[in-house]
Design an enzyme around this catalytic site. Structure first.
Site, PDB file in Angstrom:
ATOM      1  N   GLN A  10       0.833  -1.201   0.000  1.00 18.05           N
ATOM      2  CA  GLN A  10       0.000   0.000   0.000  1.00 18.05           C
ATOM      3  C   GLN A  10       0.866   1.249   0.000  1.00 18.05           C
ATOM      4  O   GLN A  10       1.914   1.306   0.647  1.00 18.05           O
ATOM      5  CB  GLN A  10      -0.914  -0.012   1.225  1.00 18.05           C
ATOM      6  N   SER A  94       3.950  -6.418   2.793  1.00 19.04           N
ATOM      7  CA  SER A  94       2.642  -6.413   3.441  1.00 19.04           C
ATOM      8  C   SER A  94       1.603  -7.050   2.517  1.00 19.04           C
ATOM      9  O   SER A  94       1.691  -8.239   2.226  1.00 19.04           O
ATOM     10  CB  SER A  94       2.269  -4.991   3.857  1.00 19.04           C
ATOM     11  N   LEU A  95       0.615  -6.291   2.004  1.00 19.11           N
ATOM     12  CA  LEU A  95      -0.377  -6.904   1.123  1.00 19.11           C
ATOM     13  C   LEU A  95       0.274  -7.543  -0.097  1.00 19.11           C
ATOM     14  O   LEU A  95      -0.277  -8.479  -0.694  1.00 19.11           O
ATOM     15  CB  LEU A  95      -1.425  -5.882   0.685  1.00 19.11           C
ATOM     16  N   ARG A 119      -9.288  -8.319   4.305  1.00 22.78           N
ATOM     17  CA  ARG A 119      -8.152  -7.833   5.094  1.00 22.78           C
ATOM     18  C   ARG A 119      -8.230  -6.322   5.263  1.00 22.78           C
ATOM     19  O   ARG A 119      -8.049  -5.790   6.368  1.00 22.78           O
ATOM     20  CB  ARG A 119      -6.849  -8.238   4.410  1.00 22.78           C
ATOM     21  N   HIS A 203       0.067  -3.184  11.218  1.00 23.01           N
ATOM     22  CA  HIS A 203       1.208  -3.977  11.705  1.00 23.01           C
ATOM     23  C   HIS A 203       1.567  -3.648  13.150  1.00 23.01           C
ATOM     24  O   HIS A 203       2.739  -3.530  13.509  1.00 23.01           O
ATOM     25  CB  HIS A 203       2.417  -3.812  10.768  1.00 23.01           C
ATOM     26  N   GLN A 252       1.372 -11.796  10.157  1.00 20.16           N
ATOM     27  CA  GLN A 252       1.782 -10.582   9.458  1.00 20.16           C
ATOM     28  C   GLN A 252       0.897  -9.387   9.798  1.00 20.16           C
ATOM     29  O   GLN A 252       1.346  -8.245   9.793  1.00 20.16           O
ATOM     30  CB  GLN A 252       1.752 -10.852   7.942  1.00 20.16           C
TER      31      GLN A 252
END
Length: 313
Positions: A10, A94-95, A119, A203, A252
């Site tokens: 992102q 991340s994603l 998510r 996170h 994660q």
């Protein structure tokens, strides 16, 4: 020497991304059609036409970035490129780890889109608006940043969320604690401590409810071993075991994105070239700052697909 593919997270989104892929390659257009069908809406129209503030919403940006990455992959594969034969490892920020896994066949494109929509919504809903925050800390040693987080937390949550490399760390947690930690980092000698315009404290331990939702969501989709091992954000080790991948994806949500260590791991394990597959060139820039011995490239436009095919054979 080995080749690795990385997939952006992102912040790399931009209105219009992936449009020339879809216009040039029928296989790329079909990815956007799959994502639209999976979500029951024209996400592709939002990706290509905006508005930017709607595309930037977490629940939209996450599947949108995956769609662009997978469109680039399908364009490569339609011209004979084999991820299994050419690439030693995949990883995503991340994603982007979901994009990497979809590219390697762990889940379908449609399931990846639905998982990322879930998510995004879960991460947004985990903390009421205005109660969490994130800040980028530039030019301060990790131990000093962690000490500032510990001092500022005072029973609440404040932790390092992203270790991006190049002297950039991102902290996340309760708003007041993050603001205090940013101030302490400046006092400790940070070049910059910048509060980020984000919608939730990603996170961090505050995301635990989203982790529970993702555990359930991942249990409900078909999975198979990826054709290429994924180097995960939370462990910086490769795996192809589906059960272990699920455990790492759940961890994660609340865990640190260890991107600096990921690039260092690639360098220590024979990777000479990293390609960033999807929108933007954020990861390529980070990789160059982390390890200048690793060559970098980007595959996010039709021209870049052709250039990569010519370079990689």
């Amino acid at each position: 020497m080995a080749l690795a593919f990385t997939f952006p997270g992102q912040g790399s989104q931009a209105v219009g991304m992936g449009k020339d892929l879809a216009d040039t390659f029928p296989e790329a257009r079909r990815v956007f059609e799959e994502v639209d069908a999976a979500l029951g809406e024209k996400l592709s129209k939002l990706i290509w036409e905006g508005p930017e503030e709607t595309l930037t919403l977490t629940a939209n940006a996450q599947p949108a970035l995956m769609a662009v990455s997978l469109a680039a992959m399908r364009a490569l594969e339609a011209r004979g490129f084999s991820l299994k034969d050419k690439v030693a490892y995949v990883a995503g920020h991340s994603l982007g780890e979901y994009s990497a896994l979809a590219a390697a066949g762990f889940v379908s494109v449609g399931d990846a889109a639905r998982l990322l929509r879930t998510r995004g919504n879960a991460m947004q809903a985990a903390v009421p608006a205005g109660e969490g925050a994130m800040a980028a800390i530039i030019g301060l040693e990790q131990a000093d940043v962690e000490a500032a987080c510990a001092e500022a937390a005072k029973g609440s949550v404040c932790q390092v969320a992203n270790d991006n490399g190049g002297g950039q760390l991102v902290i996340s947690g309760a708003k007041a604690a993050v603001e205090l930690a940013a101030k302490l980092c400046t006092e400790k000698g940070a070049k910059r401590a910048l509060m980020l315009q984000v919608s939730a404290p990603f996170h961090s331990a505050l995301m635990a409810p989203a982790g529970d939702i993702m555990r359930e969501a991942l249990a409900g989709v078909a999975k198979q071993a990826p054709v290429v091992p994924v180097v995960s954000n939370v462990t910086v080790t490769p795996t192809s075991d589906p059960d272990e991948i699920v455990r790492r994806l759940v961890a994660q949500v609340t865990g640190r994105v260890r991107w600096r260590e990921t690039v260092e791991w690639f360098g220590a394990n024979g990777v000479a070239t990293l390609y960033e597959v999807g929108a933007g060139k954020v990861l390529s820039g980070l990789a160059r700052r982390i390890n200048r011995d690793i060559a970098t490239g980007a595959i996010g436009t039709a021209a870049e697909v052709e250039a990569a095919l010519a370079a990689l054979g």
